[in-house]
Design a protein around this motif. Structure first.
Motif, PDB file in Angstrom:
ATOM      1  N   ILE A 182       0.845  -1.205   0.000  1.00 51.73           N
ATOM      2  CA  ILE A 182       0.000   0.000   0.000  1.00 51.73           C
ATOM      3  C   ILE A 182       0.877   1.251   0.000  1.00 51.73           C
ATOM      4  N   GLY A 183       1.970   1.207   0.755  1.00 50.67           N
ATOM      5  CA  GLY A 183       2.902   2.329   0.787  1.00 50.67           C
ATOM      6  C   GLY A 183       3.546   2.597  -0.564  1.00 50.67           C
ATOM      7  N   VAL A 184       3.862   1.535  -1.319  1.00 46.26           N
ATOM      8  CA  VAL A 184       4.433   1.683  -2.668  1.00 46.26           C
ATOM      9  C   VAL A 184       3.438   2.405  -3.581  1.00 46.26           C
ATOM     10  N   ILE A 185       2.174   2.041  -3.477  1.00 43.50           N
ATOM     11  CA  ILE A 185       1.128   2.676  -4.299  1.00 43.50           C
ATOM     12  C   ILE A 185       1.054   4.178  -3.993  1.00 43.50           C
ATOM     13  N   ILE A 186       1.055   4.504  -2.710  1.00 37.92           N
ATOM     14  CA  ILE A 186       0.983   5.919  -2.300  1.00 37.92           C
ATOM     15  C   ILE A 186       2.223   6.677  -2.774  1.00 37.92           C
ATOM     16  N   SER A 187       3.401   6.035  -2.691  1.00 38.19           N
ATOM     17  CA  SER A 187       4.639   6.698  -3.123  1.00 38.19           C
ATOM     18  C   SER A 187       4.618   6.997  -4.619  1.00 38.19           C
ATOM     19  N   ALA A 188       4.011   6.090  -5.400  1.00 29.65           N
ATOM     20  CA  ALA A 188       3.911   6.316  -6.846  1.00 29.65           C
ATOM     21  C   ALA A 188       2.969   7.481  -7.149  1.00 29.65           C
ATOM     22  N   ILE A 189       1.894   7.579  -6.401  1.00 27.42           N
ATOM     23  CA  ILE A 189       0.940   8.680  -6.585  1.00 27.42           C
ATOM     24  C   ILE A 189       1.605  10.017  -6.249  1.00 27.42           C
ATOM     25  N   LEU A 190       2.377  10.031  -5.148  1.00 25.75           N
ATOM     26  CA  LEU A 190       3.029  11.267  -4.689  1.00 25.75           C
ATOM     27  C   LEU A 190       4.373  11.505  -5.368  1.00 25.75           C
ATOM     28  N   ASN A 191       4.849  10.478  -6.135  1.00 21.62           N
ATOM     29  CA  ASN A 191       6.177  10.525  -6.767  1.00 21.62           C
ATOM     30  C   ASN A 191       7.275  10.770  -5.718  1.00 21.62           C
ATOM     31  N   SER A 192       7.147  10.054  -4.602  1.00 23.11           N
ATOM     32  CA  SER A 192       8.089  10.210  -3.482  1.00 23.11           C
ATOM     33  C   SER A 192       9.071   9.037  -3.451  1.00 23.11           C
ATOM     34  N   ILE A 193      10.336   9.302  -3.782  1.00 24.69           N
ATOM     35  CA  ILE A 193      11.367   8.264  -3.775  1.00 24.69           C
ATOM     36  C   ILE A 193      11.605   7.722  -2.372  1.00 24.69           C
ATOM     37  N   ILE A 194      11.642   8.625  -1.384  1.00 26.69           N
ATOM     38  CA  ILE A 194      11.904   8.214  -0.002  1.00 26.69           C
ATOM     39  C   ILE A 194      10.811   7.274   0.493  1.00 26.69           C
ATOM     40  N   LEU A 195       9.546   7.630   0.242  1.00 23.93           N
ATOM     41  CA  LEU A 195       8.436   6.772   0.652  1.00 23.93           C
ATOM     42  C   LEU A 195       8.478   5.440  -0.093  1.00 23.93           C
TER      43      LEU A 195
END
Length: 431
Positions: free
Chosen positions: A114-127
């Motif tokens: 779920i965190g990977v999905i959110i990171s892709a939406i936010l384009n956050s490398i750290i997340l």
């Protein structure tokens, strides 16, 4: 007083059930089969969750980072995460049983997806990196679940028990990569980047795997096996069982070495295959097909492998692993980049060699451990496997960036030959 009476009654019922497994071989056999079925069902979901990161993890990082040099980082990160999770799940299982340890591991893996999905939406490398570490918990748990099926198996059934659970992993593991486009379209229709789509499948699959084990894995196979062994050891007549329930450190070292080497070679070559294919004009559908064949070869031959490991012996199949991985590396190195057929053959051999190594190494670990410390030792060994996979994943991108895919594949094939002298050394020491 009423509550105390209820607790005593529950304890008595549980004690009676355990006693029925100790005194009746038929009841124990029935529990063994039931445990295998439950673990196998969870492995179908676990396999689907595992396949998502393998198929698109490197492509997602490449897209977000804009370079190939760190394309191996996702595999390295979720494999590194699986190392910590292997230790956590092993120790949790040691203390509270397989049901608690495996359930916790799968749920954490689902939250990571779920965190990977959110990171892709936010384009956050750290997340993305942090989430991949948690996602690795599912990978570790999926691998450790193979031990749960062996807790109630005798010495002549152990490799076969491992293989049965791994066969069921195939269904989810093969379906996962081939649903890449479907999940990508589903993600896009919901405003999520397409490469994050497979992680939606992973989140659902891992959480379902955890729920299956939490609800159905009763009584706990490890706690039951431990109780049976403790009871049997009280009997002075059961000398053979007591002798079997001792730790063989040499066997643990050899089993761990076999699995570590096969993991390094398999992860390194597999990680960079999607990137190699993309550079040679292959689409996402073709990547999913090749990885699907690869994962199928990792798990589908397990039933036959398990029988061969039990009949021909652990050392023979470990050496077969080294030879098969060498062939995979050579074909990958010298095959034209646009040849789908040769890439499929190479990746199938890569999966098959890994399969031979994992099952023979796992059987050696089970043979060499005792029930009182088995889960803890198995978790520690899986930490080494995960760390070796993380190293293979991290180095693979750097090797390809500094040289090429052929060099990586050739080096992996040569490294796999180390398995042969390791096994020969073990046989000489045994004599």
């Amino acid at each position: 007083m009423h509550l105390k009476g209820r607790l005593v009654h529950v304890t008595d019922v549980q004690s009676d059930k355990l006693q029925s497994y100790i005194t009746s071989s038929e009841n124990l056999k029935s529990l063994y089969k039931r445990t295998l079925i439950i673990v196998s069902i969870s492995q179908i979901f676990g396999g689907a969750g595992l396949a998502a990161g393998v198929t698109v993890g490197s492509l997602l990082a490449q897209q977000m980072l804009g370079t190939d040099a760190f394309a191996g980082l996702p595999t390295a990160l979720f494999t590194l995460g699986s190392a910590g999770a292997a230790l956590f799940v092993g120790r949790l299982s040691q203390r509270f049983g397989r049901r608690t340890g495996l359930t916790a591991g799968f749920i954490i893996g689902g939250l990571g997806a779920i965190g990977v999905i959110i990171s892709a939406i936010l384009n956050s490398i750290i997340l993305l990196f942090l989430s991949l570490l948690k996602y690795g918990s599912g990978t570790a748990t999926n691998l450790q679940a193979r031990y749960a099926g062996t807790d109630l198996a005798n010495s002549k059934q152990r490799a076969k028990a491992v293989s049965i659970t791994m066969v069921f992993t195939t269904f989810g593991a093969v379906a996962g990569p081939n649903l890449v486009n479907v999940m990508g379209d589903f993600a896009l229709s919901n405003g999520i980047p397409s490469l994050a789509g497979p992680f939606i499948l992973a989140a659902v699959a891992y959480i379902l795997a955890g729920l299956v084990l939490f609800i159905m894995l009763r009584p706990d196979p490890l706690l039951t096996a431990r109780t049976i062994d403790a009871t049997n050891q009280i009997s002075k007549d059961n000398v053979q069982l007591t002798a079997e329930n001792t730790e063989n450190k040499r066997g643990i070292i050899v089993g761990a070495t076999i699995m570590v080497l096969t993991q390094i070679v398999m992860i390194a070559i597999m990680t960079m295959t999607p990137v190699h294919m993309k550079h040679n004009g292959h689409g996402l559908c073709s990547v999913g097909l090749v990885i699907g064949f690869h994962i199928g070869a990792m798990y589908l031959p397990s039933l036959i492998t398990g029988v061969l490991v039990d009949k021909l012996g652990r050392p023979v199949m470990a050496m077969a692993s080294g030879i098969t991985l060498l062939l995979a590396g050579l074909i990958s190195a010298f095959a034209p980049g646009d040849s789908m057929v040769l890439l499929v053959i190479a990746l199938c051999l890569l999966g098959l060699g890994w399969n031979f190594g994992l099952i023979s190494g796992t059987a050696l670990i089970i043979d060499s451990t005792k029930t009182s410390t088995r889960a803890k030792t198995q978790g520690a060994v899986d930490v080494l496997i995960a760390l070796s996979g993380a190293a293979g994943g991290a180095m693979s991108g750097m090797i390809v960036a500094g040289s090429n895919y052929a060099t990586l594949s050739f080096a992996g094939g040569i490294l796999s030959l180390v398995l042969i002298p390791v096994v020969i050394w073990a046989l000489k020491e045994k004599k």
